[in-house]
Design an enzyme around this catalytic site. Structure first.
Site, short mmCIF file in Angstrom:
data_model
loop_
_atom_site.label_atom_id
_atom_site.label_comp_id
_atom_site.label_asym_id
_atom_site.label_seq_id
_atom_site.Cartn_x
_atom_site.Cartn_y
_atom_site.Cartn_z
N LYS B 45 0.80 -1.30 0.05
CA LYS B 45 0.09 -0.05 0.28
C LYS B 45 0.81 1.07 0.30
O LYS B 45 1.93 1.34 0.80
CB LYS B 45 -0.94 -0.13 1.24
N CYS B 131 1.50 11.93 -7.78
CA CYS B 131 0.82 12.75 -6.51
C CYS B 131 1.26 14.21 -6.61
O CYS B 131 2.21 14.58 -7.47
CB CYS B 131 1.88 12.43 -5.08
#
Lengths: 243, 303
Positions: B45, B131
Site C-alpha cells: 500500500k 501525486c
C-alpha cells in the site's frame, strides 16, 4: 470469507422496488447476524454488497432494493441461475452486549439484517421490540415475519398511510429498552442518536470496492482510529462513532 | 516444464505476477485466503511520511469494465509501516516485497525511502510520481520529465535498493518522462497508474465520487497500458513492470510481449480476491498453449 456458488431458488418482489431472493449453497461461513455478501453480476465490474436477511445451513435469504443498474439486473434473475458470491463479510452485530429487552430499528432497506438478528436474540431468550420505518404503505414489508418470530412489532410510515404516522423516533418515545441495534439511512441514524437512551450498534452502508478490506474504498474515522466499513464494520458501536 | 522465473533488477522472482499497490494492502487480508508466497512479489500500500486518512467517501464508482477509485493514499505512515505492518507481513510472506512510496514534496519522498531502505524484506522501491507537488503549484511530479527526474535523483541518492518509478498515463508524452527517469538513474519503470476519470449520477445529478475525479482502472484500460508499455520499451533499456487492467494469464503474456519484465495485477484483486493466485496457477498452461517455454524469451517479443 469464502467464494461460493449459490443457486437462486426464488426471486420475487415483496414491496415497492424491494425484492426477496432465496439461494441455496454453503452458508457455513456466517457467524453473526448483520454480516453481508458481495455478489458478482453479469456486465457489472464491481460486486454488489447485500446484507444477509436470514439463513440456515443450506439456504441464504437476501432482501434488496432496486437502486441502480446492478440491482435492476438482479431483479430480473430467474430461479436456477448460479451466482458467484463472497460470503460472509463484515463483523455483524454483537448480541452479547444486549440486555434482556433490546430495541431493533430498521429503516427501509435497513430492515432485512434486523430479521436474523431478531431470531438470534429470541434464541438467546431475550424479548426484542422491533420498529420498522418506511415512507409509505406500499414500501412496508416483513411486519408479519417479525411477528411470527415472537417479537413486539411497531410499523411507522412517514406519510401516515400505515401504522404509526411519523418516523421511527416517534415510535421510540414510549418504549422501554436496555440496548438498541439499527440499520437504515443516515438521516434516521442522526435522529436516533438524538433520542436514544442506551448504548447500541449502528450498521452502516457505504460504496465499496472489494468488500473484504483490501482497497480502503469505504473508510471512515472513528474515536478509535480509521475503520473500513466492509471489514471492521459495517456495525459500529454507538460509543465509537463520530457523527 | 516451462520457466516462469524472471530477473527483476538483480532479484529472481518465481513468476512475474505482482499484485499492485492499493489493491493488496500489506498482504494479510489475502494471506487469510491463500498462501501469498505463490506470488512473484507484491507492491504494498502506497506509503507516505505521515499517516493519511485520504479522501472523503464515496471513493468508489462502477464503470463499464472497470472502476474509479479516489482513496487518496490512505496509509498509516512510514513509522507504522516499519513498526507494525512489516513485522506482521513477515509472518505470512517470506519473499522480498516491493515498497510503494508516495510524497507531496521531494523531502517527503526521500524521508520515506530512506526510512524504509534498511528494512531487510524490502527488495525494490516503486516510487509513485502521480501525486501533486504541493510546493510546485499542485501539478503532479509525473507530468513533466524534469520533475520526474528530480524525484528519481533524490530517491536514488538515499537508497541502496533498485528503484522503479511508477508513471502516470495522464501526460502528453510518457516516453520522454520514462527516458528522463532512466537518465536520472532509475533502475526500472512501472506503468501505468490509473487514468483520470469521472462518473455522474443521473438521479442526484452530481459526481459519484466525493472528490469528483478519481483513477480509472480495470480491463477497460488494458489496451492503453499495452500501448504505453510498448512505446516505453522502445525508448529505455531498463526493465519495465507493466500494469493496467491485467486480469488473466493471457493478459500477462500480452503485456510481456509489449515489453514488460514483470506484470502487476490491480483492480482484478478487488473483484476476485483469488485473481492473482489463479493467474499464477494458469500461467504455465497458457504458456504451453502458445508454445512459450521460457517467459524470458518473450519480453518485448512484439517489437
Amino acid at each position: 470469507m469464502k467464494q461460493e456458488l449459490f443457486t437462486i431458488t426464488k426471486n420475487e418482489k415483496i414491496a415497492r422496488d424491494i425484492y426477496l431472493m432465496v439461494l441455496s449453497g454453503d452458508t457455513s461461513d456466517i457467524v453473526h447476524p448483520g454480516q453481508f455478501v458481495n455478489i458478482k453480476l453479469e456486465d457489472q465490474y464491481l460486486r454488489r454488497p447485500i446484507s444477509i436477511c436470514d439463513y440456515d445451513d443450506k439456504t441464504l435469504t437476501l432482501i434488496y432494493k432496486v437502486v441502480g443498474v446492478g440491482t435492476e439486473k438482479m431483479s430480473s434473475y430467474k430461479p436456477g441461475k448460479v451466482l458467484d458470491i463472497l460470503i460472509a463479510l463484515g463483523n455483524g452485530f454483537d448480541t452479547e452486549k444486549s440486555g434482556f429487552s433490546p430495541l431493533l430499528i430498521g429503516g427501509g432497506v435497513g430492515v432485512p439484517p434486523m430479521y436474523n438478528l431478531c431470531k438470534k436474540l429470541i434464541s438467546e431468550s431475550k424479548q426484542p421490540t422491533v420498529i420498522l420505518g418506511f415512507n409509505s404503505r406500499e414500501d412496508v414489508f416483513f411486519e408479519e415475519e417479525f411477528k411470527k418470530l415472537g417479537a413486539n412489532v411497531l410499523v411507522t410510515t412517514a406519510d401516515g398511510s400505515y401504522g404509526i404516522r411519523g418516523f421511527v423516533t416517534d415510535a421510540m418515545k414510549d418504549i422501554n429498552y436496555d440496548y438498541f441495534f439499527t440499520c437504515g439511512p443516515e438521516p434516521m441514524f442522526k435522529a436516533i442518536e438524538k433520542v436514544a437512551k442506551t448504548s447500541g450498534q449502528y450498521s452502516f452502508e457505504e460504496r465499496m470496492g472489494c468488500g473484504f478490506g483490501a482497497c480502503m474504498g469505504c473508510s471512515c474515522k472513528t474515536k478509535y482510529g480509521n475503520k473500513r466499513i466492509c471489514k471492521d464494520g459495517p456495525v459500529l458501536l454507538r460509543e465509537e462513532i463520530i457523527w | 516444464m516451462v520457466n516462469t522465473k524472471v530477473n527483476l533488477s538483480g532479484i529472481t522472482i518465481d513468476n512475474p505476477i505482482i499484485p499492485a499497490s492499493g489493491t493488496f494492502g500489506f498482504g494479510y487480508e489475502f494471506a487469510e485466503l491463500y498462501d501469498i508466497n505463490c506470488l512473484g512479489t507484491f507492491s504494498f500500500k502506497g506509503t507516505t511520511k505521515d499517516p493519511r486518512f485520504g479522501n472523503p467517501t464515496p471513493r468508489i464508482a462502477e464503470c463499464p469494465m472497470g472502476m474509479i477509485n479516489s482513496v487518496g493514499l490512505q496509509n498509516p505512515g512510514v513509522e507504522a509501516v516499519k513498526n507494525i505492518e512489516l513485522p506482521k507481513l513477515r509472518e505470512v510472506f517470506n519473499k522480498p516485497v516491493m515498497a510503494n512510496v508516495s510524497g507531496f514534496s521531494i523531502d517527503e519522498y526521500t524521508y520515506t525511502c530512506e526510512a524504509l531502505d534498511s528494512e531487510p524484506q524490502i527488495g525494490w522501491f516503486e516510487v509513485n510520481v502521480s501525486c501533486p507537488n504541493v510546493h510546485g503549484g499542485g501539478m503532479s511530479f509525473g507530468t513533466s520529465p524534469e520533475s520526474a527526474a528530480e524525484v528519481t535523483k533524490a530517491v536514488k541518492k538515499v537508497t541502496t535498493k533498485p528503484v522503479f518509478i511508477k508513471l502516470s498515463p495522464n501526460v502528453t508524452d510518457i516516453v520522454s518522462i520514462a527516458k528522463a527517469c532512466e537518465d536520472a538513474g532509475a533502475d526500472g519503470i512501472s506503468l501505468i497508474n490509473t487514468l483520470l476519470g469521472m462518473r455522474i449520477d443521473l438521479k442526484t445529478k452530481k459526481c459519484v465520487i466525493a472528490n469528483k475525479m478519481g483513477g480509472f482502472s480495470g480491463p477497460a484500460i488494458f489496451p492503453v497500458a499495452v500501448r504505453m508499455v510498448y512505446q516505453v520499451y522502445e525508448a529505455v533499456k531498463i526493465p519495465i513492470i507493466g500494469m493496467g487492467g491485467v486480469s488473466s494469464a493471457e493478459d500477462v503474456i500480452e503485456m510481456m510481449l509489449a515489453g514488460a519484465t514483470a506484470v502487476e495485477i490491480g483492480a482484478a484483486n478487488l473483484v476476485d480476491p483469488f485473481a492473482s493466485r489463479d493467474i499464477v496457477n494458469n500461467l504455465p498452461a497458457v504458456m504451453q498453449k502458445y508454445g512459450i517455454k521460457d517467459l524470458n524469451d518473450i519480453i518485448g517479443g512484439a517489437h
